[in-house]
Design a protein around this motif. Structure first.
Motif, PDB file in Angstrom:
ATOM      1  N   MET A 171       0.824  -1.194   0.000  1.00  0.00           N
ATOM      2  CA  MET A 171       0.000   0.000   0.000  1.00  0.00           C
ATOM      3  C   MET A 171       0.864   1.253   0.000  1.00  0.00           C
ATOM      4  SD  MET A 171      -3.143  -1.256   2.411  1.00  0.00           S
ATOM      5  CE  MET A 171      -2.098  -1.966   3.642  1.00  0.00           C
ATOM      6  N   LEU A 172       1.240   1.766   1.170  1.00  0.00           N
ATOM      7  CA  LEU A 172       2.148   2.913   1.256  1.00  0.00           C
ATOM      8  C   LEU A 172       1.548   4.216   0.739  1.00  0.00           C
ATOM      9  CD1 LEU A 172       5.456   1.254   0.038  1.00  0.00           C
ATOM     10  CD2 LEU A 172       4.668   1.521   2.369  1.00  0.00           C
ATOM     11  N   SER A 173       0.214   4.307   0.732  1.00  0.00           N
ATOM     12  CA  SER A 173      -0.427   5.505   0.185  1.00  0.00           C
ATOM     13  C   SER A 173      -0.160   6.740   1.026  1.00  0.00           C
ATOM     14  CB  SER A 173      -1.940   5.272   0.083  1.00  0.00           C
ATOM     15  OG  SER A 173      -2.482   4.948   1.346  1.00  0.00           O
ATOM     16  N   SER A 174       0.233   6.561   2.305  1.00  0.00           N
ATOM     17  CA  SER A 174       0.423   7.717   3.170  1.00  0.00           C
ATOM     18  C   SER A 174       1.644   8.538   2.795  1.00  0.00           C
ATOM     19  CB  SER A 174       0.542   7.269   4.639  1.00  0.00           C
ATOM     20  OG  SER A 174       1.657   6.421   4.779  1.00  0.00           O
TER      21      SER A 174
ATOM     22  N   GLN B 263      -2.837   2.930  -4.400  1.00  0.00           N
ATOM     23  CA  GLN B 263      -2.377   1.573  -4.139  1.00  0.00           C
ATOM     24  C   GLN B 263      -0.980   1.360  -4.712  1.00  0.00           C
ATOM     25  OE1 GLN B 263      -3.445  -1.296  -2.786  1.00  0.00           O
ATOM     26  NE2 GLN B 263      -5.381  -0.569  -1.971  1.00  0.00           N
TER      27      GLN B 263
ATOM     28  N   TYR C 217       5.852  -2.741   8.848  1.00  0.00           N
ATOM     29  CA  TYR C 217       5.074  -1.569   8.435  1.00  0.00           C
ATOM     30  C   TYR C 217       5.989  -0.354   8.416  1.00  0.00           C
ATOM     31  CZ  TYR C 217       0.762  -4.221   9.346  1.00  0.00           C
ATOM     32  OH  TYR C 217      -0.252  -5.149   9.321  1.00  0.00           O
TER      33      TYR C 217
ATOM     34  N   SER D  47       5.925   4.180   8.205  1.00  0.00           N
ATOM     35  CA  SER D  47       5.247   5.476   8.135  1.00  0.00           C
ATOM     36  C   SER D  47       6.302   6.556   8.073  1.00  0.00           C
ATOM     37  CB  SER D  47       4.354   5.699   9.367  1.00  0.00           C
ATOM     38  OG  SER D  47       5.135   6.015  10.512  1.00  0.00           O
TER      39      SER D  47
ATOM     40  N   GLU E  45      -1.087   5.549  10.996  1.00  0.00           N
ATOM     41  CA  GLU E  45      -0.928   5.978   9.608  1.00  0.00           C
ATOM     42  C   GLU E  45      -0.017   5.032   8.808  1.00  0.00           C
ATOM     43  OE1 GLU E  45      -2.545   8.601  12.022  1.00  0.00           O
ATOM     44  OE2 GLU E  45      -0.366   8.414  12.256  1.00  0.00           O
TER      45      GLU E  45
ATOM     46  N   GLU F 164       1.641   1.884   6.792  1.00  0.00           N
ATOM     47  CA  GLU F 164       1.183   0.938   5.763  1.00  0.00           C
ATOM     48  C   GLU F 164       2.090  -0.291   5.783  1.00  0.00           C
ATOM     49  OE1 GLU F 164      -1.459   1.410   4.026  1.00  0.00           O
ATOM     50  OE2 GLU F 164      -1.858   3.553   4.204  1.00  0.00           O
TER      51      GLU F 164
END
Length: 506
Positions: free
Chosen positions: A1-4, A10, A176, A178, A186, A188
């Motif tokens: 994901m890593l959209s933040s 995506q 994960y 962030s 937050e 991903e």
């Protein structure tokens, strides 16, 4: 994901083994990477064996031949948690061996070899070797990592990251990520990694990040890293391994680049320290009877260590990392021996604080004469209590051991001492293992298992004077050692050496 932190909805996993934003992947697929191959490949060694000595890697084109044009290279030894440079080689098959220095010589023929294998160096590939497990039965892991040479990485300030799980007690874990200014809420999922699995490549924007580790499929954070900066367009491996420090988290991480490995701890992890009383009795400290109480803050009302005697270590004290203002008092008294001494305990640190006294002759009129009445006795002596903070070794080696020499000998005739570790076939003059240690400082060295006669020698005018001597035997069961040097009026020479384990023995 890593959209933040990569601004799109995506991530997609491409067949090429890259994890990247959809839009960036399309650019990459359209030819932003160079298709030009070379006849050059690379080999790199990472030492992740906690009880291993420094490991030498040798690459030989043909061990049976010794011609001048043949490639035969032994690279610089790699310590535990360290990594070699990414060494360039022509594409070819090579015989690779790993060994450690069990004798004085580090010539290849004198090394103890633990691994031999023929490997292929491929074009634009990194052969990434990892030494893992117990050195008595090591695991040698080999990974082929493609060189990433995407023009968009520089244009878009990207870097490349893979995850490697080297924690034997976790068959599978999730990592994960962030931005460092964010929290796990937050974060991903970067990737999941089985034990010894190297994940696919991920592209991230250059920034400061926080990494989090959970069990596979879990939501309980077992590890949250310090801030990890990525400032360059490069390829990295994030290795997850066992925490050998004092904090309860099971993990630390190493971020491995083309030439270095940087360790990152659990954010806010616990630290630990012990105190050692090396304050000798002296008439200038008339009320001091050989014991003190220790306060972790000058303003504290209760001592955290009570009645610590000369030549003794306190119990280990676990505490939050941070800066502390230590104070010493006489037992059950408000009379202070020392106050406001800064002791910094970093995250996951394990340290010993040595307290000692130093003497200074007083020259009140500044004429250089400290015996104004000529009676042969110094008129006045000032005594100051000092602290020396030393990091305890986390090394767990079995073939060699860390000896940390702490010199607290205060003498007007010399400001440093020489320490010699003499084996049965040596003299002081020919000793291989030796060091010079200034007053109120420490020096650390690694000694191979053996029996040594240890000499402490000072230079007084033109004479070499033996201050103390003692035997030391190191074997596979030995702990990492402190060698503490102090004044001692009860000793025949006026000085003494003390060996002690660097960590509390359980």
């Amino acid at each position: 994901m890593l959209s933040s932190f990569l601004p799109t909805s995506q991530l997609v996993k491409a067949r090429s083994g890259l994890s990247i934003l959809s839009s960036l992947f399309l650019l990459s697929a359209c030819g932003s990477s160079s298709d030009d191959s070379s006849d050059i490949g690379y080999i790199q060694l990472y030492n992740a064996s906690a009880n291993a000595p420094a490991i030498y890697m040798t690459v030989d084109e043909d061990p049976e031949e010794d011609s001048d044009d043949e490639i035969e290279r032994t690279y610089t030894a790699v310590d535990f948690t360290d990594v070699s440079s990414r060494n360039e080689l022509p594409t070819n098959s090579f015989f690779v061996d790993l060994g450690w220095q069990s004798e004085d010589s580090n010539d290849h023929d004198d090394l103890t070899i633990i691994y031999e294998q023929e490997i292929a160096i491929e074009s634009d590939m990194i052969n990434f070797l990892v030494l893992a497990g117990d050195i008595t039965a090591p695991s040698i892991l080999s990974y082929n990592i493609p060189i990433v040479d995407d023009e968009d990485d520089s244009t878009d300030d990207l870097f490349n990251l893979r995850v490697l799980n080297l924690h034997a007690n976790f068959d599978n874990l999730d990592v994960y990520v962030s931005k460092s200014s964010e929290t796990f809420n937050e974060a991903e999922l970067l990737d999941s990694s089985a034990y010894t699995e190297l994940t696919i490549n991920h592209k991230l924007v250059q920034d400061d990040y926080t990494f989090y580790i959970t069990e596979n499929g879990g939501d309980e954070v077992l590890f949250q890293s310090e801030e990890v900066p990525f400032q360059y367009t490069s390829q990295y491996v994030l290795a997850v391994r066992e925490n050998l420090g004092v904090d309860s988290t099971p993990f630390v991480i190493d971020v491995i680049s083309s030439s270095s490995a940087t360790e990152y701890q659990q954010l806010g992890s616990t630290a630990r320290f012990r105190a050692y009383n090396a304050i000798q009795l002296t008439e200038q400290l008339a009320s001091y009877e050989g014991e003190f109480d220790l306060f972790m803050d000058t303003a504290d009302q209760e001592a955290i260590i009570e009645s610590l005697a000369i030549g003794q270590f306190s119990d280990a004290i676990a505490t939050a990392y941070g800066d502390y203002s230590f104070a010493l008092t006489l037992p059950d008294s408000s009379e202070q021996l020392l106050k406001n001494h800064l002791v910094t305990l970093t995250e996951n640190a394990d340290r010993t604080v040595f307290f000692y006294a130093s003497e200074e002759f007083v020259d009140e009129d500044g004429d250089g004469d400290v015996d104004e009445n000529g009676d042969g006795i110094v008129d006045e002596i000032d005594v100051t209590i000092n602290s020396l903070v030393v990091s305890n070794s986390s090394y767990q080696g079995i073939y060699q051991h860390n000896v940390n020499i702490v010199n607290l000998i205060d003498d007007e005739d010399f400001g440093s001492v020489n320490v010699y570790f003499v084996r049965s076939d040596e003299l002081i003059e020919t000793a291989e293992y030796k060091d010079t240690i200034a007053y109120a400082s420490n020096e650390s060295m690694l000694l191979l298992n053996n029996t040594y006669q240890v000499y402490v020698v000072a230079k007084v005018n033109s004479s070499d004077v033996i201050l103390a001597t003692q035997s030391l035997t190191l074997d596979e069961d030995s702990a990492e050692q402190y060698l503490i040097l102090t004044n001692d009026e009860s000793s025949a020479t006026g000085y003494t050496m003390t060996f002690a384990a660097q960590k509390p023995q359980t």
